[in-house]
Write a protein that holds these residues in place. Structure first.
Motif, PDB file in Angstrom:
ATOM      1  N   ALA A 193     105.271  31.772  60.377  1.00 50.83           N
ATOM      2  CA  ALA A 193     106.284  30.645  59.813  1.00 50.83           C
ATOM      3  C   ALA A 193     106.183  29.959  58.682  1.00 50.83           C
ATOM      4  CB  ALA A 193     106.491  29.575  61.061  1.00 50.83           C
ATOM      5  N   MET A 194     104.550  29.741  58.732  1.00 48.40           N
ATOM      6  CA  MET A 194     104.371  29.095  57.049  1.00 48.40           C
ATOM      7  C   MET A 194     104.588  29.881  55.940  1.00 48.40           C
ATOM      8  SD  MET A 194     100.690  28.298  56.182  1.00 48.40           S
ATOM      9  CE  MET A 194     100.303  27.033  57.301  1.00 48.40           C
ATOM     10  N   ILE A 195     104.694  31.338  56.115  1.00 49.59           N
ATOM     11  CA  ILE A 195     105.053  32.412  54.942  1.00 49.59           C
ATOM     12  C   ILE A 195     106.213  32.585  54.897  1.00 49.59           C
ATOM     13  CG2 ILE A 195     105.242  34.858  54.720  1.00 49.59           C
ATOM     14  CD1 ILE A 195     102.511  35.224  56.132  1.00 49.59           C
ATOM     15  N   GLU A 196     107.176  32.648  56.078  1.00 51.98           N
ATOM     16  CA  GLU A 196     108.315  32.347  56.100  1.00 51.98           C
ATOM     17  C   GLU A 196     109.038  31.128  55.179  1.00 51.98           C
ATOM     18  OE1 GLU A 196     111.748  32.947  58.758  1.00 51.98           O
ATOM     19  OE2 GLU A 196     110.316  34.348  59.730  1.00 51.98           O
ATOM     20  N   VAL A 197     108.831  30.332  55.459  1.00 51.78           N
ATOM     21  CA  VAL A 197     109.184  28.888  55.143  1.00 51.78           C
ATOM     22  C   VAL A 197     108.642  28.323  53.809  1.00 51.78           C
ATOM     23  CG1 VAL A 197     108.859  26.330  55.640  1.00 51.78           C
ATOM     24  CG2 VAL A 197     109.423  27.453  57.547  1.00 51.78           C
ATOM     25  N   ASP A 198     107.197  29.012  53.580  1.00 50.86           N
ATOM     26  CA  ASP A 198     106.838  28.263  52.116  1.00 50.86           C
ATOM     27  C   ASP A 198     106.164  29.426  51.059  1.00 50.86           C
ATOM     28  OD1 ASP A 198     106.448  25.525  53.517  1.00 50.86           O
ATOM     29  OD2 ASP A 198     104.322  25.926  53.817  1.00 50.86           O
ATOM     30  N   ASN A 199     106.792  30.408  51.192  1.00 56.06           N
ATOM     31  CA  ASN A 199     106.282  31.689  50.610  1.00 56.06           C
ATOM     32  C   ASN A 199     105.374  31.462  49.696  1.00 56.06           C
ATOM     33  OD1 ASN A 199     107.295  33.985  49.590  1.00 56.06           O
ATOM     34  ND2 ASN A 199     108.118  33.324  47.461  1.00 56.06           N
ATOM     35  N   PRO A 200     103.919  31.250  49.796  1.00 56.38           N
ATOM     36  CA  PRO A 200     102.901  31.691  49.722  1.00 56.38           C
ATOM     37  C   PRO A 200     102.551  32.434  49.098  1.00 56.38           C
ATOM     38  CG  PRO A 200     102.377  31.300  51.787  1.00 56.38           C
ATOM     39  CD  PRO A 200     103.535  31.199  51.824  1.00 56.38           C
ATOM     40  N   GLY A 201     101.708  33.023  47.916  1.00 60.45           N
ATOM     41  CA  GLY A 201     101.417  33.322  46.850  1.00 60.45           C
ATOM     42  C   GLY A 201     100.084  34.127  47.554  1.00 60.45           C
ATOM     43  N   VAL A 202      99.075  33.040  47.620  1.00 55.93           N
ATOM     44  CA  VAL A 202      97.552  33.148  48.852  1.00 55.93           C
ATOM     45  C   VAL A 202      97.640  31.797  49.791  1.00 55.93           C
ATOM     46  CG1 VAL A 202      94.954  33.021  47.841  1.00 55.93           C
ATOM     47  CG2 VAL A 202      96.773  33.929  46.282  1.00 55.93           C
ATOM     48  N   ILE A 203      97.445  32.426  50.641  1.00 60.42           N
ATOM     49  CA  ILE A 203      96.683  32.088  51.917  1.00 60.42           C
ATOM     50  C   ILE A 203      95.009  31.790  52.097  1.00 60.42           C
ATOM     51  CG2 ILE A 203      96.720  30.751  54.551  1.00 60.42           C
ATOM     52  CD1 ILE A 203     100.010  31.965  54.320  1.00 60.42           C
ATOM     53  N   LEU A 204      94.306  31.563  52.347  1.00 59.55           N
ATOM     54  CA  LEU A 204      92.704  31.435  52.520  1.00 59.55           C
ATOM     55  C   LEU A 204      92.214  30.463  53.770  1.00 59.55           C
ATOM     56  CD1 LEU A 204      89.980  32.271  51.845  1.00 59.55           C
ATOM     57  CD2 LEU A 204      89.396  29.331  51.097  1.00 59.55           C
TER      58      LEU A 204
END
Length: 161
Positions: free
Chosen positions: A96-107
């Motif tokens: 959900a975070m990827i879909e909403v925020d479209n981040p390039g990198v998550i650690l």
């Protein structure tokens, strides 16, 4: 996008509670070593979000890594990523975070067994991988399809230092 799943550095064997076990000096060194390696892998790319377990050893791992990495856009302490967090729920949350925020990198900095199970939620290949202390899995995620592949699983020992 890149999802980096990291296990905390080597921790003390005993404390008043599991959540209070801090890093050893070796654990801090391992974490710094892996942060230096990750910085090279990112090749200047920023870290959009850092998710850290509230347990002391995970928080200290992030504190050891942070000065050696590009500044993070947002750092969150996540109650659900403790050793026995639910990998399916964390996967859903990250999706959900990827879909909403479209981040390039998550650690994400967490613990065994969660890091192995969570990696397997993404790559869906056989048994969950084992993580040495301070090991990192770099997972490439296609944001359109949420299909993922393991780019690398690296540990301090593999770096040979």
């Amino acid at each position: 996008m890149k999802l980096i799943i990291m296990r905390h550095g080597e921790a003390q064997a005993f404390a008043a509670s599991d959540s209070e076990r801090g890093l050893t000096a070796h654990g801090e060194q391992q974490s710094q070593q892996m942060a230096t390696w990750l910085q090279q892998q990112l090749n200047g790319q920023a870290i959009d979000k850092v998710l850290v377990s509230p347990y002391l050893r995970a928080q200290q791992t992030w504190q050891a890594c942070a000065p050696l990495l590009p500044a993070a856009g947002e750092v969150l302490t996540e109650e659900g990523i403790t050793p026995y967090g639910n990998s399916d729920q964390v996967h859903t949350y990250l999706s959900a975070m990827i879909e909403v925020d479209n981040p390039g990198v998550i650690l994400l900095i967490s613990h065994l067994p969660l890091v192995g199970y969570l990696t397997n939620e993404w790559i869906k290949e056989g048994q969950p991988p084992m993580f040495a202390t301070s090991a990192m899995a770099i997972i490439d995620v296609d944001t359109a399809t949420q299909q993922a592949s393991l780019a690398t699983l690296m540990s301090p020992r593999q770096l040979g230092r």
